[in-house]
Write a protein that holds these residues in place. Structure first.
Motif, PDB file in Angstrom:
ATOM      1  N   ILE A   1       0.835  -1.200   0.000  1.00  0.00           N
ATOM      2  CA  ILE A   1       0.000   0.000   0.000  1.00  0.00           C
ATOM      3  C   ILE A   1       0.873   1.255   0.000  1.00  0.00           C
ATOM      4  O   ILE A   1       0.607   2.210  -0.734  1.00  0.00           O
ATOM      5  CB  ILE A   1      -0.958  -0.005   1.213  1.00  0.00           C
ATOM      6  CG1 ILE A   1      -1.928  -1.185   1.122  1.00  0.00           C
ATOM      7  CG2 ILE A   1      -1.686   1.329   1.343  1.00  0.00           C
ATOM      8  CD1 ILE A   1      -2.812  -1.187  -0.115  1.00  0.00           C
ATOM      9  N   LEU A   2       1.926   1.258   0.801  1.00  0.00           N
ATOM     10  CA  LEU A   2       2.813   2.419   0.851  1.00  0.00           C
ATOM     11  C   LEU A   2       3.518   2.636  -0.486  1.00  0.00           C
ATOM     12  O   LEU A   2       3.687   3.775  -0.925  1.00  0.00           O
ATOM     13  CB  LEU A   2       3.824   2.275   1.988  1.00  0.00           C
ATOM     14  CG  LEU A   2       3.230   2.268   3.398  1.00  0.00           C
ATOM     15  CD1 LEU A   2       4.336   2.050   4.427  1.00  0.00           C
ATOM     16  CD2 LEU A   2       2.452   3.536   3.681  1.00  0.00           C
ATOM     17  N   ASP A   3       3.916   1.555  -1.161  1.00  0.00           N
ATOM     18  CA  ASP A   3       4.518   1.677  -2.493  1.00  0.00           C
ATOM     19  C   ASP A   3       3.517   2.287  -3.475  1.00  0.00           C
ATOM     20  O   ASP A   3       3.858   3.181  -4.248  1.00  0.00           O
ATOM     21  CB  ASP A   3       4.972   0.314  -3.023  1.00  0.00           C
ATOM     22  CG  ASP A   3       6.208  -0.212  -2.331  1.00  0.00           C
ATOM     23  OD1 ASP A   3       6.899   0.564  -1.644  1.00  0.00           O
ATOM     24  OD2 ASP A   3       6.474  -1.422  -2.476  1.00  0.00           O
ATOM     25  N   TRP A   4       2.277   1.796  -3.451  1.00  0.00           N
ATOM     26  CA  TRP A   4       1.234   2.324  -4.330  1.00  0.00           C
ATOM     27  C   TRP A   4       0.983   3.805  -4.031  1.00  0.00           C
ATOM     28  O   TRP A   4       0.866   4.614  -4.950  1.00  0.00           O
ATOM     29  CB  TRP A   4      -0.045   1.505  -4.148  1.00  0.00           C
ATOM     30  CG  TRP A   4      -1.216   2.075  -4.866  1.00  0.00           C
ATOM     31  CD1 TRP A   4      -1.559   1.877  -6.172  1.00  0.00           C
ATOM     32  CD2 TRP A   4      -2.205   2.949  -4.320  1.00  0.00           C
ATOM     33  NE1 TRP A   4      -2.698   2.588  -6.473  1.00  0.00           N
ATOM     34  CE2 TRP A   4      -3.108   3.254  -5.347  1.00  0.00           C
ATOM     35  CE3 TRP A   4      -2.411   3.512  -3.075  1.00  0.00           C
ATOM     36  CZ2 TRP A   4      -4.209   4.094  -5.160  1.00  0.00           C
ATOM     37  CZ3 TRP A   4      -3.490   4.352  -2.886  1.00  0.00           C
ATOM     38  CH2 TRP A   4      -4.384   4.626  -3.920  1.00  0.00           C
ATOM     39  N   ALA A   5       0.906   4.145  -2.758  1.00  0.00           N
ATOM     40  CA  ALA A   5       0.648   5.533  -2.368  1.00  0.00           C
ATOM     41  C   ALA A   5       1.763   6.448  -2.863  1.00  0.00           C
ATOM     42  O   ALA A   5       1.500   7.563  -3.338  1.00  0.00           O
ATOM     43  CB  ALA A   5       0.503   5.639  -0.852  1.00  0.00           C
ATOM     44  N   GLU A   6       2.998   5.986  -2.799  1.00  0.00           N
ATOM     45  CA  GLU A   6       4.119   6.799  -3.282  1.00  0.00           C
ATOM     46  C   GLU A   6       4.042   6.976  -4.801  1.00  0.00           C
ATOM     47  O   GLU A   6       4.224   8.083  -5.312  1.00  0.00           O
ATOM     48  CB  GLU A   6       5.441   6.151  -2.895  1.00  0.00           C
ATOM     49  CG  GLU A   6       6.638   6.980  -3.284  1.00  0.00           C
ATOM     50  CD  GLU A   6       7.942   6.381  -2.815  1.00  0.00           C
ATOM     51  OE1 GLU A   6       8.978   6.801  -3.348  1.00  0.00           O
ATOM     52  OE2 GLU A   6       7.933   5.512  -1.934  1.00  0.00           O
ATOM     53  N   LYS A   7       3.750   5.910  -5.522  1.00  0.00           N
ATOM     54  CA  LYS A   7       3.668   5.973  -6.988  1.00  0.00           C
ATOM     55  C   LYS A   7       2.551   6.887  -7.469  1.00  0.00           C
ATOM     56  O   LYS A   7       2.644   7.478  -8.544  1.00  0.00           O
ATOM     57  CB  LYS A   7       3.436   4.579  -7.572  1.00  0.00           C
ATOM     58  CG  LYS A   7       4.626   3.671  -7.477  1.00  0.00           C
ATOM     59  CD  LYS A   7       4.258   2.295  -8.014  1.00  0.00           C
ATOM     60  CE  LYS A   7       5.369   1.309  -7.797  1.00  0.00           C
ATOM     61  NZ  LYS A   7       4.982  -0.058  -8.169  1.00  0.00           N
ATOM     62  N   THR A   8       1.484   6.990  -6.692  1.00  0.00           N
ATOM     63  CA  THR A   8       0.316   7.767  -7.116  1.00  0.00           C
ATOM     64  C   THR A   8       0.204   9.112  -6.412  1.00  0.00           C
ATOM     65  O   THR A   8      -0.779   9.819  -6.586  1.00  0.00           O
ATOM     66  CB  THR A   8      -0.976   6.958  -6.869  1.00  0.00           C
ATOM     67  OG1 THR A   8      -1.089   6.659  -5.473  1.00  0.00           O
ATOM     68  CG2 THR A   8      -0.983   5.676  -7.686  1.00  0.00           C
ATOM     69  N   GLY A   9       1.203   9.467  -5.613  1.00  0.00           N
ATOM     70  CA  GLY A   9       1.183  10.757  -4.920  1.00  0.00           C
ATOM     71  C   GLY A   9       0.166  10.828  -3.794  1.00  0.00           C
ATOM     72  O   GLY A   9      -0.312  11.905  -3.450  1.00  0.00           O
ATOM     73  N   ARG A  10      -0.149   9.693  -3.202  1.00  0.00           N
ATOM     74  CA  ARG A  10      -1.140   9.664  -2.129  1.00  0.00           C
ATOM     75  C   ARG A  10      -0.541   9.398  -0.749  1.00  0.00           C
ATOM     76  O   ARG A  10      -1.254   9.112   0.185  1.00  0.00           O
ATOM     77  CB  ARG A  10      -2.199   8.612  -2.438  1.00  0.00           C
ATOM     78  CG  ARG A  10      -3.069   9.001  -3.618  1.00  0.00           C
ATOM     79  CD  ARG A  10      -4.072   7.905  -3.921  1.00  0.00           C
ATOM     80  NE  ARG A  10      -5.035   8.338  -4.886  1.00  0.00           N
ATOM     81  CZ  ARG A  10      -4.980   8.091  -6.185  1.00  0.00           C
ATOM     82  NH1 ARG A  10      -3.941   7.417  -6.674  1.00  0.00           N
ATOM     83  NH2 ARG A  10      -5.912   8.504  -7.003  1.00  0.00           N
ATOM     84  N   GLN A  11       0.779   9.501  -0.635  1.00  0.00           N
ATOM     85  CA  GLN A  11       1.392   9.265   0.659  1.00  0.00           C
ATOM     86  C   GLN A  11       1.075  10.425   1.592  1.00  0.00           C
ATOM     87  O   GLN A  11       0.907  11.556   1.128  1.00  0.00           O
ATOM     88  CB  GLN A  11       2.907   9.035   0.538  1.00  0.00           C
ATOM     89  CG  GLN A  11       3.692  10.255   0.128  1.00  0.00           C
ATOM     90  CD  GLN A  11       3.830  10.407  -1.364  1.00  0.00           C
ATOM     91  OE1 GLN A  11       3.023   9.917  -2.128  1.00  0.00           O
ATOM     92  NE2 GLN A  11       4.843  11.125  -1.788  1.00  0.00           N
TER      93      GLN A  11
END
Length: 76
Positions: free
Chosen positions: A61-71
């Motif tokens: 989830i953290l990887d996805w959030a970083e890739k999509t600017g949602r961190q």
């Protein structure tokens, strides 16, 4: 079996919401918007189910959030 170290911990929708600083409804919307016709990085598939509820690895989830600017702001 040893438990994985953070961020390799299992999380549900509530845990994802808490980790990313959003509501559970926002997480559910992200899952719905991950359709084939949407041109954004798809929300990760669940790693498994417990009592018919989906769970994910927090690291995914953290990887996805970083890739999509949602961190969350404290993770930038």
């Amino acid at each position: 079996m040893p438990r994985p170290e953070p961020p390799w911990v299992p999380v549900g929708i509530d845990g994802i919401a808490a980790e990313l600083g959003v509501t559970e409804n926002t997480v559910m919307a992200w899952r719905r918007r991950s359709a084939d016709w949407v041109r954004v990085e798809k929300f990760p598939e669940p790693a498994g189910r417990i009592s018919n509820r989906a769970w994910w690895w927090l690291a995914d989830i953290l990887d996805w959030a970083e890739k999509t600017g949602r961190q969350p702001p404290d993770r930038t």
